[in-house]
Design a protein around this motif. Structure first.
Motif, PDB file in Angstrom:
ATOM      1  N   SER A  95      24.893 -45.465 -45.107  1.00 25.94           N
ATOM      2  CA  SER A  95      23.686 -44.254 -45.226  1.00 25.94           C
ATOM      3  C   SER A  95      22.745 -44.952 -44.321  1.00 25.94           C
ATOM      4  O   SER A  95      21.937 -44.193 -43.691  1.00 25.94           O
ATOM      5  CB  SER A  95      23.336 -44.006 -46.761  1.00 25.94           C
ATOM      6  OG  SER A  95      22.390 -43.320 -46.584  1.00 25.94           O
ATOM      7  N   GLY A  96      22.382 -46.177 -44.579  1.00 21.63           N
ATOM      8  CA  GLY A  96      21.040 -46.581 -43.866  1.00 21.63           C
ATOM      9  C   GLY A  96      21.218 -46.628 -42.614  1.00 21.63           C
ATOM     10  O   GLY A  96      20.458 -46.391 -41.512  1.00 21.63           O
ATOM     11  N   LEU A  97      22.493 -47.131 -41.891  1.00 20.36           N
ATOM     12  CA  LEU A  97      22.865 -47.221 -40.609  1.00 20.36           C
ATOM     13  C   LEU A  97      22.826 -46.043 -39.943  1.00 20.36           C
ATOM     14  O   LEU A  97      22.227 -45.703 -38.841  1.00 20.36           O
ATOM     15  CB  LEU A  97      24.195 -47.872 -40.243  1.00 20.36           C
ATOM     16  CG  LEU A  97      24.014 -49.453 -40.634  1.00 20.36           C
ATOM     17  CD1 LEU A  97      25.273 -50.121 -40.497  1.00 20.36           C
ATOM     18  CD2 LEU A  97      22.798 -50.085 -39.937  1.00 20.36           C
ATOM     19  N   VAL A  98      23.586 -44.801 -40.496  1.00 20.47           N
ATOM     20  CA  VAL A  98      23.623 -43.455 -40.076  1.00 20.47           C
ATOM     21  C   VAL A  98      22.205 -42.856 -40.185  1.00 20.47           C
ATOM     22  O   VAL A  98      21.915 -42.260 -39.020  1.00 20.47           O
ATOM     23  CB  VAL A  98      24.525 -42.748 -40.798  1.00 20.47           C
ATOM     24  CG1 VAL A  98      24.422 -41.276 -40.556  1.00 20.47           C
ATOM     25  CG2 VAL A  98      26.070 -43.077 -40.840  1.00 20.47           C
ATOM     26  N   ASN A  99      21.475 -43.090 -41.068  1.00 16.52           N
ATOM     27  CA  ASN A  99      20.206 -42.295 -40.903  1.00 16.52           C
ATOM     28  C   ASN A  99      19.089 -42.876 -40.285  1.00 16.52           C
ATOM     29  O   ASN A  99      18.075 -42.419 -39.729  1.00 16.52           O
ATOM     30  CB  ASN A  99      19.513 -42.305 -42.486  1.00 16.52           C
ATOM     31  CG  ASN A  99      20.149 -41.311 -43.327  1.00 16.52           C
ATOM     32  OD1 ASN A  99      19.953 -39.944 -43.063  1.00 16.52           O
ATOM     33  ND2 ASN A  99      20.700 -41.747 -44.416  1.00 16.52           N
ATOM     34  N   LEU A 100      19.255 -44.305 -39.868  1.00 14.51           N
ATOM     35  CA  LEU A 100      18.551 -44.936 -38.643  1.00 14.51           C
ATOM     36  C   LEU A 100      18.679 -44.191 -37.546  1.00 14.51           C
ATOM     37  O   LEU A 100      17.382 -43.965 -36.920  1.00 14.51           O
ATOM     38  CB  LEU A 100      19.012 -46.332 -38.606  1.00 14.51           C
ATOM     39  CG  LEU A 100      18.393 -47.130 -37.442  1.00 14.51           C
ATOM     40  CD1 LEU A 100      16.783 -47.288 -37.913  1.00 14.51           C
ATOM     41  CD2 LEU A 100      19.023 -48.533 -37.212  1.00 14.51           C
ATOM     42  N   PHE A 101      19.835 -43.655 -36.981  1.00 15.42           N
ATOM     43  CA  PHE A 101      20.114 -42.808 -35.834  1.00 15.42           C
ATOM     44  C   PHE A 101      19.613 -41.362 -35.935  1.00 15.42           C
ATOM     45  O   PHE A 101      19.059 -40.919 -35.104  1.00 15.42           O
ATOM     46  CB  PHE A 101      21.517 -42.873 -35.290  1.00 15.42           C
ATOM     47  CG  PHE A 101      21.969 -44.309 -35.016  1.00 15.42           C
ATOM     48  CD1 PHE A 101      21.409 -44.664 -33.946  1.00 15.42           C
ATOM     49  CD2 PHE A 101      22.735 -45.111 -35.652  1.00 15.42           C
ATOM     50  CE1 PHE A 101      21.828 -45.991 -33.578  1.00 15.42           C
ATOM     51  CE2 PHE A 101      23.057 -46.336 -35.422  1.00 15.42           C
ATOM     52  CZ  PHE A 101      22.525 -46.710 -34.216  1.00 15.42           C
ATOM     53  N   LEU A 102      19.501 -40.745 -37.335  1.00 17.36           N
ATOM     54  CA  LEU A 102      19.140 -39.397 -37.620  1.00 17.36           C
ATOM     55  C   LEU A 102      17.554 -39.091 -37.965  1.00 17.36           C
ATOM     56  O   LEU A 102      17.245 -38.306 -37.827  1.00 17.36           O
ATOM     57  CB  LEU A 102      20.069 -39.002 -38.666  1.00 17.36           C
ATOM     58  CG  LEU A 102      21.409 -38.854 -38.374  1.00 17.36           C
ATOM     59  CD1 LEU A 102      22.004 -38.138 -39.772  1.00 17.36           C
ATOM     60  CD2 LEU A 102      21.720 -38.081 -37.342  1.00 17.36           C
TER      61      LEU A 102
END
Length: 164
Positions: A95-102
């Motif tokens: 989640s942290g990695l995905v939300n970093l891009f979003l």
């Protein structure tokens, strides 16, 4: 050598799983409850700051749900607590990695900001550490339930006539 099945497994193992999972569950449930009491819009992409993290109604609800799952795993204990901590920790890192891009897009439905990403990664690493404690090492004591499980699987996979 036969294992004494009447004796419980290493008590430190259960304490680490339960205490770590419980503390992180309380933190998440507390953050989520605080977010829900502020009555934020459900999918606001900018969010409001609560406890140093940006949040909206969806993130608050999700935090309460995951915190409750971790607290239930604390009550059950044992390998269930360990497995839930490991899986939820991996989810937090993802989640942290995905939300970093979003973060700066219209798809940021959880109102993540950089402190949220860092918090997600730290909690993910902490949950992984708690969940994997006593599971993935070579020097496990004989009464460790994970070692017994591995040895049982190894015996079942061994070809017939092989030395044990």
């Amino acid at each position: 050598m036969d294992l004494d099945t009447t004796r419980s497994a290493d008590p430190r193992l259960g304490v680490v799983h339960r205490v770590g999972t419980g503390l992180l569950g309380l933190v998440l449930a507390g953050f989520g409850a605080t977010s829900l009491f502020v009555r934020l819009p459900l999918f606001d992409t900018r969010g409001e700051v609560v406890a140093g993290l940006t949040t909206n109604g969806a993130l608050g609800f999700l935090s309460v749900a995951i915190g409750s799952l971790l607290l239930c795993a604390t009550v059950v204990g044992g390998t269930y607590s360990s497995t839930v901590s490991t899986l939820v920790g991996a989810g937090f890192i993802a989640s942290g990695l995905v939300n970093l891009f979003l973060m700066d897009t219209a798809h940021n439905i959880l109102a993540f900001s950089m402190p949220n990403v860092l918090f997600s990664l730290v909690v993910g690493i902490a949950l992984l550490t708690v969940g994997m404690y006593g599971r993935f090492t070579g020097g496990l004591p004989e009464d460790n339930p994970y070692r017994r499980h591995r040895e049982r699987r190894r015996r079942l996979r061994a070809p017939a006539g092989a030395a044990r």
